[in-house]
Write a protein that holds these residues in place. Structure first.
Motif, mmCIF file in Angstrom:
data_model
loop_
_atom_site.group_PDB
_atom_site.id
_atom_site.type_symbol
_atom_site.label_atom_id
_atom_site.label_comp_id
_atom_site.label_asym_id
_atom_site.label_seq_id
_atom_site.Cartn_x
_atom_site.Cartn_y
_atom_site.Cartn_z
ATOM 1 N N VAL A 1 11.126 1.832 35.439
ATOM 2 C CA VAL A 1 10.807 3.148 35.986
ATOM 3 C C VAL A 1 11.041 4.221 34.924
ATOM 4 O O VAL A 1 12.139 4.310 34.361
ATOM 5 N N VAL A 2 10.003 5.002 34.631
ATOM 6 C CA VAL A 2 10.159 6.206 33.813
ATOM 7 C C VAL A 2 10.347 7.360 34.789
ATOM 8 O O VAL A 2 9.462 7.657 35.593
ATOM 9 N N MET A 3 11.507 7.981 34.737
ATOM 10 C CA MET A 3 11.834 9.043 35.694
ATOM 11 C C MET A 3 11.430 10.410 35.185
ATOM 12 O O MET A 3 11.928 10.894 34.173
ATOM 13 N N GLN A 4 10.493 11.023 35.874
ATOM 14 C CA GLN A 4 10.045 12.395 35.687
ATOM 15 C C GLN A 4 9.597 12.729 34.262
ATOM 16 O O GLN A 4 10.306 13.397 33.502
ATOM 17 N N PRO A 5 8.395 12.257 33.876
ATOM 18 C CA PRO A 5 7.836 12.697 32.594
ATOM 19 C C PRO A 5 7.878 14.223 32.460
ATOM 20 O O PRO A 5 7.765 14.948 33.450
ATOM 21 N N ASP A 6 8.041 14.686 31.235
ATOM 22 C CA ASP A 6 8.189 16.116 30.934
ATOM 23 C C ASP A 6 9.502 16.672 31.486
ATOM 24 O O ASP A 6 9.589 17.830 31.908
ATOM 25 N N MET A 7 10.551 15.859 31.446
ATOM 26 C CA MET A 7 11.857 16.264 31.959
ATOM 27 C C MET A 7 12.416 17.545 31.327
ATOM 28 O O MET A 7 13.162 18.285 31.989
ATOM 29 N N PRO A 8 12.108 17.865 30.042
ATOM 30 C CA PRO A 8 12.671 19.102 29.482
ATOM 31 C C PRO A 8 12.324 20.375 30.245
ATOM 32 O O PRO A 8 12.965 21.411 30.014
ATOM 33 N N PHE A 9 11.342 20.337 31.146
ATOM 34 C CA PHE A 9 11.088 21.513 31.973
ATOM 35 C C PHE A 9 12.266 21.825 32.892
ATOM 36 O O PHE A 9 12.336 22.910 33.474
ATOM 37 N N PHE A 10 13.181 20.885 33.005
ATOM 38 C CA PHE A 10 14.411 21.122 33.760
ATOM 39 C C PHE A 10 15.125 22.383 33.272
ATOM 40 O O PHE A 10 15.702 23.134 34.065
ATOM 41 N N TRP A 11 15.074 22.622 31.957
ATOM 42 C CA TRP A 11 15.828 23.738 31.396
ATOM 43 C C TRP A 11 15.369 25.096 31.917
ATOM 44 O O TRP A 11 16.161 26.042 31.966
ATOM 45 N N CYS A 12 14.120 25.212 32.278
ATOM 46 C CA CYS A 12 13.638 26.529 32.709
ATOM 47 C C CYS A 12 13.735 26.716 34.220
ATOM 48 O O CYS A 12 13.383 27.774 34.741
ATOM 49 N N SER A 13 14.228 25.707 34.942
ATOM 50 C CA SER A 13 14.322 25.795 36.395
ATOM 51 C C SER A 13 15.393 26.792 36.819
ATOM 52 O O SER A 13 16.510 26.762 36.291
#
Length: 433
Positions: free
Chosen positions: A210-222
């Motif tokens: 399982v690859v969890m949430q591609p483009d995870m670095p968008f977490f930083w702007c949440s």
């Protein structure tokens, strides 16, 4: 016979024929409401990360995949023959088993491949007959995701319960650009957990990557990082608790960890620590960027070191190589058309063309194999830290999302430095009749 069942039989037949040819010891699009929004990724980096970029580029400069790959002959691949783990990474869960290939209606490449003939069929086979990671997301309702995943698993395994199944879970809402603008609502948070529980039920004892949430670095702007952190940790934990499932949290790419700061490994370790790396096997690199195996192995190894210092033990990682036949750092990417974003890079139309996307090293556990002619330093690191080169990127799709674009696939098939799969792509059993 139903189409999914017929496709499963085709998969088994393809594998049997291809394996018998080897002397070595390897559709209609899924309906979506809309393609994911194109990310607003950084085009400039801070001073420290610029130095890192230059260092990665310098160390990768002598490695030309076009030069080393073009001389290689087709060989059995991991979807045909299980590949052994390296002694330096004996617990690799992707090793020692065949990787399943999905041949059915949920895949955007399979139907065009079945309809193709001649030289076009030869090129599309380089994608269609190899294991690829299927993306599942919010376009599949909570009440349908379990049955959808179950059908996908059955077709991918084609009667072999030991075969590895691959999926990317792109479920967080809001995500990408929208994640920077608003918080997840209570209803969205509840739905996320329900959806993930249903996925876990469908997977059960299936060997699954399982690859969890591609483009995870968008977490930083949440604006609600605390809430999203809890959701990612929840999903990673319940999936990792399954007996044969291994989760790899997306960590960006060798040129992307945090907006405005490029590829600083410490930022990647920060991200992974917040989203549940303690529950996961490790992390994934390059799901949507175009950097190469050399840069990502260097970068990933630094993240492994940073995580170990933080008390997370020895984590491993996987690298997408579906689109790294001509590695390109994000600021140097040329979009396919004027006005488009880098997410939709132009394709290579010749083997000498640069700053373009084409197919890279085929999926494999043997990441340090002689066939790839990687530099000695990279091979040593790969044996220890990299579980596999995996195709979880989708450069043959518009904006890497939807729909399938025939010309993109053909361009990459013709320009890739690596040979196609060892299989008779014109055999009657592949014609879908």
């Amino acid at each position: 016979m139903s189409f999914p069942r017929a496709a499963a039989h085709l998969a088994a037949a393809v594998l049997a024929v291809a394996a018998s040819m080897s002397t070595s010891t390897a559709a209609a699009p899924q309906a979506v409401s809309a393609a994911p929004a194109a990310p607003d990724r950084p085009s400039t980096y801070g001073e420290k990360s610029s130095r890192t970029t230059l260092e990665y580029t310098r160390r990768a400069k002598k490695y030309d995949q076009h030069a080393v790959g073009a001389t290689r002959e087709p060989a059995a691949e991991v979807w045909q023959v299980p590949e052994a783990a390296y002694a330096e990474n004996p617990g690799n869960p992707l090793a020692g088993r065949r990787w399943g290939v999905y041949l059915g209606p949920q895949d955007q490449v399979w139907s065009p491949f079945l309809s193709s003939v001649g030289e076009e069929r030869e090129q599309l086979a380089k994608i269609a007959l190899r294991p690829r990671t299927k993306w599942f997301g919010g376009w599949i309702p909570d009440q349908q995701i379990s049955s959808t995943v179950s059908r996908y698993i059955a077709d991918s395994q084609a009667g072999d319960p030991t075969a590895l199944v691959q999926m990317a879970l792109f479920r967080m809402s809001p995500w990408e650009g929208e994640a920077c603008e608003r918080r997840s609502t209570p209803e969205e948070r509840s739905s996320y957990k329900t959806w993930m529980r249903n996925v876990a039920t469908a997977i059960g004892e299936t060997p699954t990557l399982v690859v969890m949430q591609p483009d995870m670095p968008f977490f930083w702007c949440s604006p609600d990082r605390g809430a999203k952190s809890k959701l990612f940790r929840y999903a990673t934990r319940i999936l990792s608790e399954l007996p044969n499932t291994d989760v790899y949290l997306d960590a960006g790419a060798a040129d992307w960890c945090k907006k405005g700061t490029g590829q600083q490994p410490e930022h990647c370790a920060d991200l992974l620590a917040r989203v549940g790396i303690e529950h996961a096997r490790g992390f994934a690199l390059d799901s949507t960027h175009y950097t190469g195996p050399v840069e990502n192995v260097l970068h990933g190894s630094e993240i492994v070191k940073a995580l170990r210092k933080r008390g997370f033990g020895h984590k491993h990682f996987i690298v997408d190589t579906a689109k790294s036949g001509r590695p390109t750092m994000w600021p140097r990417v040329i979009p396919a058309a004027k006005g488009e974003k880098n997410d939709n890079s132009r394709t290579c139309t010749t083997r000498s063309m640069k700053r373009c996307v084409t197919l890279g090293i085929p999926p494999t556990v043997r990441t340090a194999d002689d066939r790839w002619a990687l530099p000695t330093e990279i091979r040593a690191l790969a044996r220890r830290h990299v579980d596999g080169f995996v195709w979880f990127g989708r450069p043959w799709l518009h904006y890497q999302a939807d729909p399938f674009v025939m010309q993109r696939a053909l361009d990459m098939g013709r320009s890739t430095p690596w040979p196609g799969p060892l299989a008779d792509v014109h055999a009657p059993l592949l014609r879908g009749r």
